[in-house]
Design a protein around this motif. Structure first.
Motif: not given
Length: 367
Positions: A165-176, A193-199
Motif C-alpha cells: 500500500g502506501g507503506v509495505g508490510n510483510l506477514t510471515w505465518l505458519d497455517p499448521r 515505503p511502498a507506493n506513497a513516495p511514488i504516488d
C-alpha cells in the motif's frame, strides 16, 4: 471455545495512498472465513483528498483535522450505505493521519459512532489505540486475517503475505498452527515505503494519482547509489515487530529531487522492492511462496523486481482466489467480528504488544 454462528460483516479500508475507500462483505465467525461477499469502492473526490492531505501528521484538535474527519466519514457513508443492508456489523478503520506508537500514539480520522447512526448498524472501530497503550506498534493489523486466508486456501507450509500500500508490510505465518495468536504462528512488520513516495512524486510532478501500470518507472534507470544509502536507514536494522508512519521516509523523496521523472519513479520503485526483500531476513523459517496484495501488485515493474529479488514464487493474491483490492477491507470485517466476540486482534508477534489483546470498540446506532 464454543463455535459461534457466522455473520455478515461489512469491512472498510482507506489506506495511506489516499486513493479512496474500499468496502467488502465477509461472512465469518471471527475465526474462519465462511464466504466472501459483494464489495464496492468510492474514490475520494479531489477536495476530500486535499483536506486529508492537509491534515497528514496532525492530531485531534489541530487545524484541519475536523475537516479531514468529515471528508472521511462522508466518503465511507456513501460506499457503505450501498452494502450495509446485507450486514449485521461493520468494521471501520478510519484514515490514518499520524502514527507514532513510541510517541504520541496513533490517530485515525473518523468517528465510528457517526457511521453507526448514518447506517443504522453497529460499527467496530478504533482498532489500534488499545494495542499502542499496551506497548504495541498498533500495526500491522491484517495478519490475523492473513492467517485465516492461508487456512482458507488450504496452505500447509509457511508462507508470506506482502501488502504494498502506501507503506509495505510483510506477514510471515505458519497455517499448521490452530490459531494466529499462538507463539510461532505469525510474525508481521512494516518493511518500508511502498507506493506513497511514488504516488507523491507523480502527483507533484505530473498531477497524477499514481504511476499507472508502472509506465513511468519502465522508462527510467535506477540510481543504485540512492538505493544503497536508503538501505542504511536505521529502521532496517531494527528487529520486528516494527511499524512506520506514511511519511517516516520523507527524506527519500528529497534524494530523487534532481533525477528525471522516470529515473526518480523507478528508483523509488526499487526502494520499495529492496525494503521488502530486506524484511524477509527476519522470517523465522523459509516460505514456500509470497502472495502480494495492495495496489503495488498492479505495478509490473515492481512485481518484476520482487520476483528477481526472491528465490520463491511471488504472485498476486488472485493466484489463490483472493481479491487483492479488497483484502484489507475484508480484514477489518474479520477483525470487527473478533471484536464482537472478544477475541484477540493482535499479539506479540504481529505488533509487539505485551500479550494477545482484543482492540477496538463498538458503537451502536442511537435508538
Amino acid at each position: 471455545m464454543k463455535r459461534a454462528e457466522p455473520i455478515w460483516v461489512l469491512g472498510t479500508m482507506s489506506g495511506t495512498s489516499l486513493d479512496g475507500v474500499d468496502a467488502a462483505l465477509l461472512k465469518t465467525d471471527g475465526e474462519r472465513i465462511v464466504e466472501f461477499g459483494r464489495h464496492g469502492y468510492r474514490s475520494y473526490l479531489e477536495p476530500e483528498r486535499a483536506a486529508i492531505r492537509a491534515a497528514l501528521g496532525r492530531w485531534p484538535g489541530e487545524e484541519g483535522v475536523a475537516r479531514a474527519a468529515a471528508a472521511v466519514e462522508l466518503a465511507h457513508t456513501v460506499v457503505m450505505s450501498r452494502l450495509a443492508g446485507a450486514a449485521d456489523l461493520a468494521g471501520f478503520h478510519g484514515q490514518t493521519l499520524a502514527h507514532e506508537p513510541e510517541g504520541r500514539g496513533t490517530h485515525q480520522a473518523g468517528d465510528g459512532s457517526v457511521l453507526a447512526d448514518a447506517l443504522g448498524l453497529p460499527v467496530a472501530w478504533d482498532f489500534r489505540t488499545a494495542d499502542v497503550r499496551l506497548g504495541g506498534q498498533g500495526a500491522p493489523l491484517a495478519p490475523f486475517f492473513h492467517f485465516a486466508c492461508a487456512r482458507w486456501i488450504g496452505a500447509d507450509a509457511p508462507l508470506a503475505f506482502l501488502n504494498l500500500g502506501g507503506v509495505g508490510n510483510l506477514t510471515w505465518l505458519d497455517p499448521r498452527l490452530p490459531s494466529p495468536d499462538l507463539p510461532g504462528a505469525c510474525l508481521a512488520f512494516d518493511t518500508g515505503p511502498a507506493n506513497a513516495p511514488i504516488d507523491d512524486l507523480v502527483f507533484r510532478r505530473r498531477g497524477l494519482s499514481r504511476d499507472e501500470g508502472g509506465a513511468l518507472a519502465a522508462q527510467g534507470q535506477v540510481d543504485e547509489d540512492i538505493v544503497s544509502r536508503f538501505l542504511a536507514h536505521p529502521y532496517f536494522f531494527r528487529m520486528p515487530p516494527k511499524s512506520l508512519d506514511r511519511d517516516a521516509f520523507s527524506g527519500l523523496s528529497e534524494t530523487v529531487a534532481d533525477l528525471s521523472d522516470a529515473d526518480a519513479a523507478v528508483t523509488l520503485t526499487a526502494a520499495a522492492a529492496v525494503s521488502a526483500h530486506r524484511g524477509a531476513r527476519h522470517f523465522p523459517a523459509p516460505v514456500a511462496r509470497i502472495l502480494v496484495t495492495g495496489g503495488g501488485r498492479h505495478n509490473p515493474v515492481l512485481m518484476a523486481m520482487l520476483q528477481t529479488a526472491f528465490d520463491v514464487p511471488v504472485d498476486p493474491v488472485e493466484a489463490v482466489g483472493l481479491n487483492g483490492d479488497m483484502l484489507e477491507a475484508q480484514a477489518f470485517a474479520y477483525l470487527a467480528a473478533r471484536v464482537r466476540r472478544g477475541l484477540p486482534t493482535s499479539c506479540p508477534g504481529t505488533t509487539g504488544v505485551r500479550a494477545a489483546i482484543g482492540g477496538g470498540t463498538i458503537s451502536r446506532p442511537k435508538a
